[in-house]
Design a protein around this motif. Structure first.
Motif, PDB file in Angstrom:
ATOM      1  N   PHE A 162       0.725  -1.210  -0.001  1.00  0.00           N
ATOM      2  CA  PHE A 162      -0.004   0.274   0.002  1.00  0.00           C
ATOM      3  C   PHE A 162       0.743   1.199  -0.119  1.00  0.00           C
ATOM      4  O   PHE A 162       0.395   2.339  -0.147  1.00  0.00           O
ATOM      5  CB  PHE A 162      -1.094   0.006   1.250  1.00  0.00           C
ATOM      6  N   LEU A 216      -3.421  -8.844   7.165  1.00  0.00           N
ATOM      7  CA  LEU A 216      -3.998  -7.551   7.954  1.00  0.00           C
ATOM      8  C   LEU A 216      -2.624  -6.924   8.431  1.00  0.00           C
ATOM      9  O   LEU A 216      -2.340  -5.641   8.338  1.00  0.00           O
ATOM     10  CB  LEU A 216      -4.703  -8.121   9.233  1.00  0.00           C
ATOM     11  N   PHE A 255      -1.474  -3.021   6.868  1.00  0.00           N
ATOM     12  CA  PHE A 255      -1.191  -2.094   8.044  1.00  0.00           C
ATOM     13  C   PHE A 255       0.179  -1.397   8.045  1.00  0.00           C
ATOM     14  O   PHE A 255       0.477  -0.321   8.385  1.00  0.00           O
ATOM     15  CB  PHE A 255      -1.830  -2.321   9.357  1.00  0.00           C
ATOM     16  N   LEU A 307       0.416   0.361   5.267  1.00  0.00           N
ATOM     17  CA  LEU A 307      -0.109   1.775   5.252  1.00  0.00           C
ATOM     18  C   LEU A 307       0.639   2.665   6.165  1.00  0.00           C
ATOM     19  O   LEU A 307       0.647   3.663   6.047  1.00  0.00           O
ATOM     20  CB  LEU A 307      -1.467   1.431   5.813  1.00  0.00           C
ATOM     21  N   LEU A 324      -3.894   3.737  -6.283  1.00  0.00           N
ATOM     22  CA  LEU A 324      -5.027   3.208  -6.974  1.00  0.00           C
ATOM     23  C   LEU A 324      -5.159   3.019  -8.570  1.00  0.00           C
ATOM     24  O   LEU A 324      -5.639   1.945  -8.847  1.00  0.00           O
ATOM     25  CB  LEU A 324      -6.254   4.393  -6.849  1.00  0.00           C
ATOM     26  N   LEU A 342     -12.605  -1.355 -11.382  1.00  0.00           N
ATOM     27  CA  LEU A 342     -11.517  -2.103 -10.317  1.00  0.00           C
ATOM     28  C   LEU A 342     -12.469  -2.956  -9.667  1.00  0.00           C
ATOM     29  O   LEU A 342     -12.540  -3.985  -9.684  1.00  0.00           O
ATOM     30  CB  LEU A 342     -10.934  -1.127  -9.118  1.00  0.00           C
ATOM     31  N   PHE A 362     -12.208  -7.359   5.578  1.00  0.00           N
ATOM     32  CA  PHE A 362     -11.253  -6.362   5.915  1.00  0.00           C
ATOM     33  C   PHE A 362     -11.756  -5.024   5.095  1.00  0.00           C
ATOM     34  O   PHE A 362     -11.001  -4.932   3.818  1.00  0.00           O
ATOM     35  CB  PHE A 362      -9.980  -6.647   5.624  1.00  0.00           C
ATOM     36  N   LEU A 422     -11.842  -1.249   3.573  1.00  0.00           N
ATOM     37  CA  LEU A 422     -11.331  -0.180   3.731  1.00  0.00           C
ATOM     38  C   LEU A 422     -12.159   0.848   3.255  1.00  0.00           C
ATOM     39  O   LEU A 422     -11.647   1.966   2.501  1.00  0.00           O
ATOM     40  CB  LEU A 422      -9.803  -0.298   2.999  1.00  0.00           C
ATOM     41  N   ALA A 447     -10.418  -5.739   0.530  1.00  0.00           N
ATOM     42  CA  ALA A 447     -10.090  -4.460   1.049  1.00  0.00           C
ATOM     43  C   ALA A 447      -9.945  -3.595  -0.294  1.00  0.00           C
ATOM     44  O   ALA A 447     -10.181  -2.343  -0.147  1.00  0.00           O
ATOM     45  CB  ALA A 447      -8.582  -4.406   1.745  1.00  0.00           C
ATOM     46  N   LEU A 450     -12.097  -0.159  -0.837  1.00  0.00           N
ATOM     47  CA  LEU A 450     -11.405   1.073  -0.968  1.00  0.00           C
ATOM     48  C   LEU A 450     -11.831   1.965  -2.195  1.00  0.00           C
ATOM     49  O   LEU A 450     -12.239   3.149  -1.966  1.00  0.00           O
ATOM     50  CB  LEU A 450      -9.742   0.965  -0.800  1.00  0.00           C
ATOM     51  N   VAL A 490      -9.305   4.254   7.104  1.00  0.00           N
ATOM     52  CA  VAL A 490      -7.757   3.576   7.570  1.00  0.00           C
ATOM     53  C   VAL A 490      -7.893   3.710   9.158  1.00  0.00           C
ATOM     54  O   VAL A 490      -7.507   2.692   9.714  1.00  0.00           O
ATOM     55  CB  VAL A 490      -6.589   4.355   6.966  1.00  0.00           C
ATOM     56  N   PRO A 502     -10.101   0.797  11.093  1.00  0.00           N
ATOM     57  CA  PRO A 502      -9.561  -0.584  11.201  1.00  0.00           C
ATOM     58  C   PRO A 502      -8.299  -0.796  12.002  1.00  0.00           C
ATOM     59  O   PRO A 502      -7.994  -1.394  12.749  1.00  0.00           O
ATOM     60  CB  PRO A 502      -9.218  -1.088   9.781  1.00  0.00           C
ATOM     61  N   LEU A 503      -7.608   0.644  11.772  1.00  0.00           N
ATOM     62  CA  LEU A 503      -6.374   0.641  12.519  1.00  0.00           C
ATOM     63  C   LEU A 503      -6.587   0.647  14.179  1.00  0.00           C
ATOM     64  O   LEU A 503      -5.865   0.108  14.694  1.00  0.00           O
ATOM     65  CB  LEU A 503      -5.784   2.090  12.319  1.00  0.00           C
TER      66      LEU A 503
END
Lengths: 294, 339
Positions: free
Chosen positions: A37, A93, A97, A100, A224, A271, B64, B66, B121, B125, B252, B255-256
């Motif tokens: 990400f 996950l 993160f 991110l 994206l 997408l 999950f 987003l 996700a 998003l 974000v 979930p964080l």
């Protein structure tokens, strides 16, 4: 008719650029099964690298591309050894993160050093900004970026198909366990892939800066785009990335011509639909979307 | 309903936790007098509530998402538009927003439930972004200003208050409501089904769980409560615009916070919010002056370290510590089987 040719050609040029911007993401996904990400942020750093190279030393990023590649290879290797190494067999996950978190950190690092200004450079002397082919007008910097895309994509395909190391990378991406039994060290391959993927992304940023503005949050746009290209073309497939990039470039240009407001929305609608109908993409390996490292 | 209560399990610690939550949500607003800290408290309650709502689909069911900012934005916009243009009380607008969010949830669920993990996700998003872009594009055809502000006229029926303490009580009530919902789901058979789906979709379907139905239930409840959080946010800030309520940062953050506390648990999102929001505030206070963005650089790095060190959040970390000290037989890791 002429306008249609113009649009399609512009779309192909844009598509080549998109393919180049997405290649690193797909390479890393194919091998390590990690969606990065923070990919857009590396592209953003590449754009700034091109910008500062030109502004500070006067080296045109087109000539400076090898320099950027080396620097970003090291950056990618650090990214793996310093961060991603700890997440490689962890749940998705954690990977999402960690990348991110890195994206937040890098974005704000750029904000800290270079403020929120929009920056770009001119690489072409005035008067050479566009090429005229008949009545069709093509921006020179896009054409050059497209040339870079073709060269790099070809080099990567040749590298993966013909060299020993390249085949080792392919082997790990196809089946980690068998690759390991053949005596391939996954750690080394991961390191190499992250270095390679980030190096390509850095160069992509460097050759994109003349035609796009660089600013700290530009990465969230490109990440994206890269998702769409990768999903469109196929996860883990380099040729798929080319197909995906070109398709997206052409669709976006055509939609943008008729309804400029919804240009961005096409990415996302495409997408979602693709993920639903054909999650392995146009050329991807069936089932790749369900794979995780075991 | 009898089915819901039939399998219900209570634990002795539940009462203590419930008391703690009540004391925090009803006591703290009165105990704190400093305006700035009450502001932090309001945001904490609000985000904790929304993170708990996210946790129902994201944590318990393992889907999950987003894209929860879409629900926050729809909640904020529905109530504000209804109030500004039709004079409808936000209390009703809040429910209307929740219902519209549920409709949106059904639309996105149709393609998204075919995917799993990181692809779910990515799809959600993209969904969140699409809603924002459509909203911004629609301004060409509908005459709505870019930013909407709500006139400051305090009143209970208008859900606008003079005192921040009232807002703290309001958002605290919201947090309690979501927590009760999460508790009921988690401890009933629905929670067991959701966890089964999270752990292995194949096994869950093979055991006869109607997977799509239960994923959908979780998503609908989650969307509804997240949307109510959006309305409360709009009523607190009294100004909304597309980039403030339809913002990937919200998608974000939720979930964080759940992840930091302990994903899939009831207390996790609340604990996570109680850590993350003040942490960001403290960092902003300490480093905000020296350089723009420095506090978020540190925040991002802190995140990476925490997520790597405590993949199951604070609750998971505490549990594994306790297991080590009480020297129970270590649970054998279940070998993952290929689908």
């Amino acid at each position: 008719m002429e306008i249609l040719i113009q649009l399609v050609l512009s779309g192909i040029l844009l598509g080549g650029v998109y393919a180049l911007a997405a290649l690193g993401l797909n390479l890393i996904f194919g091998v390590a099964k990690i969606i990065n990400f923070a990919h857009g942020e590396f592209l953003m750093l590449g754009m700034y690298a091109g910008f500062w190279l030109m502004t500070l030393t006067g080296i045109n990023p087109y000539y400076g591309a090898p320099l950027i590649a080396v620097a970003f290879f090291i950056l990618g290797a650090l990214f793996y050894t310093g961060v991603m190494r700890f997440t490689i067999y962890k749940p998705e996950l954690t990977q999402v993160f960690v990348t991110l978190g890195l994206s937040i950190a890098l974005q704000n690092l750029a904000l800290m050093f270079w403020q929120a200004d929009y920056r770009t450079i001119q690489t072409m002397p005035p008067g050479y900004a566009s090429l005229m082919v008949g009545n069709i007008n093509l921006p020179t910097d896009r054409v050059i970026a497209f040339g870079f895309a073709v060269a790099i994509l070809t080099a990567i395909i040749v590298f993966l198909k013909t060299t020993f190391t390249g085949r080792a990378i392919e082997a790990v991406s196809q089946d980690l366990m068998s690759a390991r039994l053949m005596g391939i060290s996954p750690q080394k391959i991961f390191l190499l892939t992250f270095g390679l993927g980030i190096a390509i992304t850095g160069v992509a940023g460097g050759v994109l800066i003349p035609s796009f503005y660089a600013f700290p949050s530009v990465g969230s746009f490109f990440v994206l785009v890269a998702f769409v290209v990768v999903v469109l073309g196929g996860l883990g497939s380099v040729t798929g990335t080319i197909v995906g990039g070109l398709t997206l470039g052409i669709i976006e240009t055509l939609v943008g011509y008729f309804t400029p407001d919804l240009k961005e929305a096409t990415h996302f609608v495409l997408l979602i639909l693709l993920l639903a109908v054909r999650p392995h993409g146009l050329l991807g390996i069936k089932g790749a979307e369900k794979e995780t490292l075991k | 309903m009898s089915r819901l209560s039939g399998y219900f399990t209570w634990k002795r610690a539940d009462l203590a936790w419930a008391l703690l939550l009540l004391v925090c949500t009803l006591g703290l607003p009165f105990a704190i007098s400093n305006d700035y800290y009450v502001n932090v408290l309001v945001l904490m309650f609000l985000y904790a509530g929304m993170a708990s709502a996210w946790n129902i689909i994201g944590g318990m069911a393992g889907q999950f998402s987003l894209g929860h900012t879409a629900f926050v934005g729809v909640g904020a916009y529905t109530s504000t538009l209804l109030y500004n243009y039709a004079g409808v009380s936000p209390w009703i607008g809040m429910i209307a927003g929740g219902l519209i969010s549920m409709v949106l949830a059904v639309i996105i669920a149709f393609p998204a439930f075919r995917m799993r993990g990181v692809f779910f996700a990515m799809a959600t998003l993209a969904f969140g972004e699409t809603v924002r872009i459509l909203l911004m594009a629609s301004r060409k055809y509908i005459d709505v200003p870019y930013g909407l502000s709500i006139n400051y006229e305090p009143g209970l029926s208008r859900m606008i208050f003079e005192e921040r303490t009232s807002y703290a009580l309001l958002t605290g009530g919201f947090l309690i409501l979501v927590t009760i919902a999460a508790f009921v789901i988690s401890r009933s058979y629905i929670g067991a089904y959701l966890r089964a789906i999270r752990d292995s979709e194949e096994a869950a379907v093979a055991s006869g769980i109607a997977m799509r139905r239960y994923k959908m239930i979780a998503l609908l409840i989650s969307a509804f409560f997240t949307s109510i959080g959006g309305t409360l946010l709009a009523q607190y800030v009294l100004y909304i615009e597309p980039t403030s309520v339809f913002n990937m940062a919200i998608s974000v953050d939720l979930p964080l916070m759940a992840l930091l506390g302990g994903i899939g648990t009831i207390a996790g999102p609340i604990i996570g919010t109680a850590i993350a929001l003040p942490l960001r505030d403290i960092l902003l206070e300490t480093f905000g002056q020296s350089a723009p963005g420095l506090h978020l650089v540190i925040y991002g790095i802190a995140l990476i370290v925490i997520v790597i060190l405590l993949p199951n959040g604070l609750i998971g970390g505490v549990r594994s510590l306790r297991n080590r000290f009480t020297s129970k037989p270590k649970p054998q890791p279940v070998p993952e089987t290929a689908p």
